[in-house]
Design an enzyme around this catalytic site. Sequence first.
Site, mmCIF file in Angstrom:
data_model
loop_
_atom_site.group_PDB
_atom_site.id
_atom_site.type_symbol
_atom_site.label_atom_id
_atom_site.label_comp_id
_atom_site.label_asym_id
_atom_site.label_seq_id
_atom_site.Cartn_x
_atom_site.Cartn_y
_atom_site.Cartn_z
ATOM 1 N N SER A 146 0.849 -1.190 0.000
ATOM 2 C CA SER A 146 0.000 0.000 0.000
ATOM 3 C C SER A 146 0.880 1.232 0.000
ATOM 4 O O SER A 146 1.988 1.217 0.562
ATOM 5 C CB SER A 146 -0.897 0.015 1.238
ATOM 6 O OG SER A 146 -1.558 1.255 1.388
ATOM 7 N N TYR A 159 -1.712 -0.289 10.360
ATOM 8 C CA TYR A 159 -1.754 -0.721 8.963
ATOM 9 C C TYR A 159 -0.594 -0.102 8.179
ATOM 10 O O TYR A 159 0.121 -0.815 7.452
ATOM 11 C CB TYR A 159 -3.085 -0.311 8.344
ATOM 12 C CG TYR A 159 -3.233 -0.678 6.884
ATOM 13 C CD1 TYR A 159 -3.535 -1.973 6.504
ATOM 14 C CD2 TYR A 159 -3.068 0.284 5.889
ATOM 15 C CE1 TYR A 159 -3.677 -2.314 5.168
ATOM 16 C CE2 TYR A 159 -3.206 -0.050 4.553
ATOM 17 C CZ TYR A 159 -3.507 -1.345 4.197
ATOM 18 O OH TYR A 159 -3.633 -1.666 2.875
#
Length: 261
Positions: A146, A159
């Site tokens: 990501s 995250y």
Amino acid sequence: MKRAEGSVALITGGGSGIGATAAARLAEIGCSVAINYSRNSAGAEAVAESCRLLGVNAITLKGNVASDADCRHMAEETVASLGRLDILVNCAGVTRRVPANDLDALSSDDFSAVNAVNVTGAFQMIRAAARHLKRSGAGTIINVSSDSGITGDGSSLSYAASKGALNTLTIGLARELAPEIRVNAICPGFVDTNWALAWQNSDSYEHFKRRVADIAPLKTIPSPDDVADMIEWLVVGARCVTGQLLVIDSGTHLTVGNPLP
């Protein structure tokens, strides 16, 4: 279109979203596919059936990548059922949605749970698959990371930190597994999937998508097909590419401040 006839790919988290789209795309170019899922058996089987209709072999594999035993079983079962393993796509991922400025809302258990899948799970899957990928002679590992791992922004600090660790793991393993295996990471920004509906209703999600597209320099948001385009290229068109972190976010990383609070 270049083809990958006779190759075999294992896709973790392949029952929905980016993983499902990646599995279908690899099947389109001739790969047989092993589709991992942890809970969504119906989704994984639907993806497998759509791949079979394209003329390739497809199996589903239940397993939690946070379990080393499950990872080893999935790698061995892929080879036992499909004959070989050439491509690993680490797409399984989890998050804990916590505002980045609320430090007390993020527990050590949150970090442990997210890292167990996003980092340790990817490493365990790579370790389980490595000897088979080396035997392939042109093994390919693609970690679906990501842009949160680059910007520090995202659904939570746990995250973002996990994806930063996955990016570092990608670079380190690209060095250590060469020359037999290429290792790269794709770093999407916000992608138009159903994933965000876990914490938004359909109306707020549509508003969120419009806002992201308006902020993005390219005035659009990536789709799972856009990510699959890059996965396909890394499989069949990137012979000299390894250790790269490829951002796909329509340019939102170029914006000032925090574009997606």
